[in-house]
Structures are given as C-alpha cells and as structure tokens.
Design an enzyme around this catalytic site. Sequence first.
Site, mmCIF file in Angstrom:
data_model
loop_
_atom_site.group_PDB
_atom_site.id
_atom_site.type_symbol
_atom_site.label_atom_id
_atom_site.label_comp_id
_atom_site.label_asym_id
_atom_site.label_seq_id
_atom_site.Cartn_x
_atom_site.Cartn_y
_atom_site.Cartn_z
ATOM 1 N N ARG A 32 4.998 -32.946 -63.836
ATOM 2 C CA ARG A 32 4.365 -31.734 -63.308
ATOM 3 C C ARG A 32 4.990 -31.369 -61.949
ATOM 4 N NH1 ARG A 32 2.148 -29.724 -58.818
ATOM 5 N NH2 ARG A 32 1.159 -31.731 -58.411
ATOM 6 N N ASP A 33 4.705 -32.167 -60.947
ATOM 7 C CA ASP A 33 5.151 -31.881 -59.584
ATOM 8 C C ASP A 33 6.680 -31.801 -59.527
ATOM 9 O OD1 ASP A 33 5.583 -31.905 -56.814
ATOM 10 O OD2 ASP A 33 3.854 -33.167 -56.434
ATOM 11 N N HIS B 262 -1.829 -38.498 -52.364
ATOM 12 C CA HIS B 262 -0.571 -37.925 -52.863
ATOM 13 C C HIS B 262 0.342 -37.788 -51.646
ATOM 14 C CE1 HIS B 262 1.733 -35.139 -55.565
ATOM 15 N NE2 HIS B 262 2.166 -34.690 -54.391
ATOM 16 N N HIS C 220 4.206 -37.666 -49.633
ATOM 17 C CA HIS C 220 5.601 -37.229 -49.725
ATOM 18 C C HIS C 220 6.451 -38.044 -48.743
ATOM 19 C CE1 HIS C 220 5.326 -33.051 -51.832
ATOM 20 N NE2 HIS C 220 4.655 -33.973 -52.478
ATOM 21 N N CYS D 32 12.405 -31.422 -51.829
ATOM 22 C CA CYS D 32 11.488 -30.821 -50.873
ATOM 23 C C CYS D 32 12.147 -29.589 -50.302
ATOM 24 C CB CYS D 32 11.155 -31.806 -49.761
ATOM 25 S SG CYS D 32 10.065 -31.080 -48.542
ATOM 26 N N ASN E 270 8.192 -36.139 -53.383
ATOM 27 C CA ASN E 270 7.228 -37.190 -53.716
ATOM 28 C C ASN E 270 7.805 -38.567 -53.438
ATOM 29 O OD1 ASN E 270 5.105 -35.537 -55.021
ATOM 30 N ND2 ASN E 270 6.833 -34.973 -56.309
HETATM 31 ZN ZN ZN Z 1 4.021 -33.717 -54.428
#
Ligand code: ZN
Length: 313
Positions: free
Chosen positions: A12-13, A209, A211, A242, A251
């Site tokens: 997803r991300d 979550h 990063h 990013c 991530n």
């Molecule tokens: Zn993320």
Amino acid sequence: MNPITISEVGPRDGLQSVETVMSTADKMTWIETEYRAGVREIEVGSFVSPTVLPQMADTAVVVAGARRFENLVVAVLVPNVRGCEAAIEAGAHKISIPLSLSETHSQKNVRRNHKQMLSEISACQKLVDQVPLAERPYFEVGLSTAFGCTIEGLVEEHFVIEMAARVLDLGVAEVGLSDTTGMGNPAHLERLVTGIWQRCGEARLTGVHLHNTRGQGLANALRAIELGITTLDSSLGGLGGCPFAPGASGNIVTEDLVFMLESMGHETGIDLEALLAVRHQVATLLPEEEWFGFTASAGLPEHFGKTALAETP
Ligand code: ZN
C-alpha cells in the site's frame, strides 16, 4: 521478550508512492511469499479513487485474494466513508483512516479540515459498528504528521494528545502514531506515546508507523518497543522513498527491523532468510525503484538465529 507484530505496508504505502502500477498477479505473489516468510499482517492497498491512484484500483480483488491466507490480518487504508464502505464490503480485517494533525496537510491530502475529518471518522465508526460482530473489521485512526509537518512545521505535542483523545471519544478502538515526515526522534516518540497512554489508556495506542527520512527509524522503533508498543509498520526494502528527501528511505525497512528484533530475542515469527528472498523477488518486479536497507547487502551473520540468548536455560 514481547512478541512483536510487523505490519508490512509495502503493497500500500510503497506501491502508492511509486510510478509503476504493479499487476494484481504480482501483488498477490508479493503478499503470498511474504506471508510464507511468516509475516502475519499486511496492508494490501487503499480504497481511493482510481483516477487519483491507479496503483490501488484493484484493492478489492487483492483483499479477496489475501483473505485466503490463514491467520493473515488483511489491512487497508481508507480516506473517507466511501472507502470505508468499500473496505467492509471487500472483507478487510483491519481498516485505517489517516487524520493529519497538520490541518494544512489534511486539506491538501484529503481536502478536509479537522472538523470534517472528525465527522468522517465518526461516520466510518458507525458503519463498522453495523457489521455483525463475527465479521466486524478492526477500525483505527492513524495520526499522521504527528511528529511535524513539512508545511506547518512544528505540531504541538499537547495538540497530538488532545486529538488522540477526541478521536477515541468517538468510539474508535485505537489510534496509531505516524511519523509521516520522518522528523521524530526517540525522546519525542516517548513523550507522545506516554502522553497518549496517560490520557487515554495503553490499550488505545499499540502501534507506530515510522519513517527513516533522517536515519532515526530504527532508533525510534527500538524506543517504541522498549516502551511497550507491540506493532510496527515497515516496508520491504523501505519501498516508497520519500518525496521530501531524495535518496532517503521513507518507511523503515522490514528486513533491517526483523534483523534487529530477532537478534535481540523478540519473536516476530518471520524467517529472515525467506524474507530476503522475497525482497529479491519483488525487486525484480520493480526494477525502476530504489531499494533500501543494510541487511540485504551485508547478509546474515553465520551465527544468526543461534544467539547466546537462545542457549541460556
Ligand atoms: Zn509510510
């Protein structure tokens, strides 16, 4: 040591932030092989408009496919009630909606201010409550930009705690903390986690979550599990990059996170060698993308998995 749930967010991300539109078959290969490596929670997609994110157009099909795997928590992201409805219909086990604590970011991301988002969240919760208990998905709100925003800058800590309380008062089971912009540090994370726990109770925040934009990802993850956080989001190869820091991973990298946790004696249930093979396989499906992480290039030490800890009676 606490068992830790690693929630893989790459499909997803990761996939929603890269140009390549991965085919449904390739997504299923990724999900299946990572499941076989022992991952038991995967965010498989998001229910957003396919004109905005064509990469996510097949999420309902992917959810249906992923539901075949026993004991796999099939998680999805939704931006609004319409997405929530679709997620329930598809049979997702876990549904998250992001609430950006920076109102400017919220406006840009989902075109809604805080008041509108809170009513959207409340409407989602009502929908979820109508599902018979046996099939009811777990619904949570991800507090994004909780550690700072690239547009607004500082996000006040008391405001993060205040908003967590307001969301939980709507009947939402849990909030998650998201360092969307990779601005957090371990001390900051500790203040936010303990602040929310003191105000709302420990059961209402169990996952983060993080990063790795500024290299703080694993340090923050370590502080989180030392505090008692039990679910960590991460992505295979740090996929997603990013947009704010070219050359930096978005991530945190699942492989490196598993290496750290397993070396420390935490159970993740994941076979790291198998996971590295998945990385290799998925990387061939996305040849254009940059892959992050150190464990894959350094390899596993020979004694890995036979730690002194395991030998102590
Ligand atoms: Zn993320």
